[in-house]
Design an enzyme around this catalytic site. Structure first.
Site, short mmCIF file in Angstrom:
data_model
loop_
_atom_site.label_atom_id
_atom_site.label_comp_id
_atom_site.label_asym_id
_atom_site.label_seq_id
_atom_site.Cartn_x
_atom_site.Cartn_y
_atom_site.Cartn_z
N HIS A 109 45.68 31.31 39.65
CA HIS A 109 45.93 32.10 38.45
C HIS A 109 47.08 33.08 38.69
O HIS A 109 48.00 33.17 37.90
CB HIS A 109 44.64 32.86 38.15
CG HIS A 109 44.55 33.32 36.74
ND1 HIS A 109 44.17 32.49 35.73
CD2 HIS A 109 44.79 34.51 36.18
CE1 HIS A 109 44.18 33.16 34.59
NE2 HIS A 109 44.56 34.40 34.85
N LYS A 151 33.65 30.39 27.85
CA LYS A 151 35.00 30.89 27.52
C LYS A 151 36.04 29.97 28.15
O LYS A 151 37.05 29.63 27.54
CB LYS A 151 35.15 32.33 28.01
CG LYS A 151 36.43 33.03 27.57
CD LYS A 151 37.61 32.83 28.48
CE LYS A 151 38.85 33.57 28.00
NZ LYS A 151 40.04 33.31 28.82
N GLU A 194 47.75 32.15 27.83
CA GLU A 194 47.21 32.46 29.17
C GLU A 194 47.74 31.49 30.23
O GLU A 194 47.60 30.28 30.07
CB GLU A 194 45.67 32.35 29.11
CG GLU A 194 45.00 32.72 30.42
CD GLU A 194 43.46 32.70 30.33
OE1 GLU A 194 42.92 32.90 29.23
OE2 GLU A 194 42.83 32.46 31.36
N ASP A 231 40.97 25.13 12.25
CA ASP A 231 40.33 26.44 12.12
C ASP A 231 39.53 26.65 13.42
O ASP A 231 38.35 26.32 13.50
CB ASP A 231 39.42 26.42 10.89
CG ASP A 231 38.70 27.75 10.68
OD1 ASP A 231 38.73 28.60 11.59
OD2 ASP A 231 38.11 27.93 9.61
#
Ligand code: MEV
Length: 446
Positions: free
Chosen positions: A393, A279, A90, A295
């Site tokens: 962004h 998030k 991203e 992990d």
């Protein structure tokens, strides 16, 4: 490999503007990378991970899959500068971290603390007739059960870890739709030191299960690690002075801080916002965990379960306006390891952990991960509370759009600039703008 010489500074001005070759040169200088480290990080001939090694890692291997590895700069954690590798698809995540880190290092830098690395193994016991008696018997047998568990992992005992305690929980049906009666769950608490812990724990709970059946008179079903690692927590804290938040203007900085506090409180109160807030935190935590061979699904699961521990899903971090500036804090479970796993086999992970990060313990790795989460969160909330997320962004996304439209080499940055100026990022507009750019180059102004 394994250059432990500390990094003098993680401030590398203009790092983002350099070519990839220039960045590698800076990274080699700052971290003391060997040519083998660089080959491992860049992929070299073997793409960092050979097909042969990949084939031993998982099943049915047909290839290896590439993702960008970036390096976050400016981070200062517990008085130590770190250059932080991250693997993520991203745009704006790496830039966000570097920006947030610059703000936080202007205060006291980020400080962290951790609990002991206690992980939990669960044993589910069905058909218990007398729960009180079963709990008492388990309690009485605890020293014997711990000794039996510890026999299985002398290496863990030798480094100061091992099974430490046993707890029991009685679980009632949740609602009318729940088809089963009350059940007992036995928790085995194990200090896993520098391991992530899944293997040690799963071996132990499987071994203890028959003893638990005898003691409780019940029937064991599941024997497995819990990913809600709420006894293995990391807290990271940071302060940003108002002048820095306001780019030299403390009054403006106070306004920005108030905006960030408002954004934080929304996430603390509202699960719809908390999911997005968390998030953003996990953007950097996961990118860091992928780069360091962890992990990350386990840490993700633990983070979200921990965020809901009070029976209501909430923010993992909080930001408050104080007299000295904007203070932020995050606490999250951190089941990470520096022994075993991919760290043993993956050359890029080895170079990232040993040479670039210079991390030697799971606790250190976890502290950096939580610090990254806090930093990323600051960058996202600052953008959201001021100009909005889209400007930065989309500016970064423009390079992807430009490349997808067919721009080559330096055309990519030129076309990205044109798209950002127009504020348009769709494929048709990019393709038309690219044709115009190429035409202008063929017909230079007289
Ligand atoms: C996007 O990947 C992450 C953000 O949505 C996080 C947030 O809203 O706090 C920007």
């Amino acid at each position: 490999m394994n250059n432990h010489k500390p990094i003098d500074t993680s401030r590398i001005p203009g790092f983002y503007k350099m070519s990839t070759a220039g960045r590698l040169q800076e990274l080699s200088r700052a971290a003391g990378c060997s040519p083998e480290d660089i080959q491992a990080l860049t992929g070299g001939d073997e793409k960092g991970l050979s097909l042969e090694v990949a084939d031993r890692m998982v099943e049915n291997v047909v290839g290896v899959f590439g993702l960008p590895m970036g390096v976050g700069v400016n981070l200062r954690i517990d008085g130590r500068d770190c250059l932080v590798p991250m693997v993520v698809e991203e745009p704006s995540v790496v830039a966000g971290l570097s920006h947030g880190a610059k703000l936080l290092r202007g205060g006291e830098g980020i400080t962290t603390e951790t609990t002991e690395p206690l992980m939990i193994g669960q044993i589910q016991v069905m058909d218990v007739s007398d729960f009180r008696r079963a709990q008492e018997e388990i309690h009485k047998a605890t020293p014997a059960l711990l000794a039996a568990a510890n026999e299985l992992d002398p290496a863990l005992l030798a480094v100061g870890g091992g099974a430490e305690d046993i707890e029991t929980r009685v679980l009632e049906p949740t609602d009318a739709d729940d088809p089963l009666g009350t059940m007992l769950v036995v928790h085995l608490l194990v200090d896993v030191r520098d391991a992530m812990g899944a293997n040690a724990i799963n071996t132990m709970v499987e071994k203890l299960a028959p003893r638990v059946e005898e003691i409780t008179g019940g029937r064991v079903r599941l024997r497995i690690l819990s990913n809600l690692a709420d006894r293995r927590l990391v807290t990271a804290r940071g302060l940003v002075p108002f002048e820095l938040l306001g780019r030299g203007n403390p009054l403006l900085g106070r306004e920005v801080a108030a905006g960030i506090e408002e954004a934080s409180v929304l996430a603390e109160r509202d699960p719809y916002r908390a999911a997005t807030h968390n998030k953003g935190i996990m953007n950097w935590v996961d990118a860091f965990l992928v780069a360091t061979g962890q992990d990350w699904r386990a840490v993700e699961a633990g983070a979200h379960a921990f965020a809901a521990r009070l029976g209501r899903y909430t923010a993992l971090s909080r930001w408050r306006v104080t007299e000295e500036g904007l203070r932020g804090e995050i606490t999250m479970p951190m089941a990470v390891g520096t022994v075993g796993g991919v760290l043993k086999t993956h050359p890029a992970v080895q170079a990232a952990v040993h040479t670039v990060l210079k991390v030697r313990s799971a606790a250190q790795l976890g502290r950096i991960a939580a610090a990254c989460g806090l930093t990323q969160n600051l960058a996202a909330l600052r953008a959201l509370a001021t100009e909005g997320i889209q400007r930065g962004h989309m500016g970064l996304h423009a390079r992807n759009v430009a490349a997808a439209a067919g721009a080559q080499g330096e055309e990519i940055d030129r076309l990205a600039r044109v798209l950002s100026e127009m504020g348009v990022y769709d494929a048709a507009a990019a393709s038309a703008a690219l044709s115009r750019l190429r035409q202008q180059r063929r017909q230079p102004a007289a």
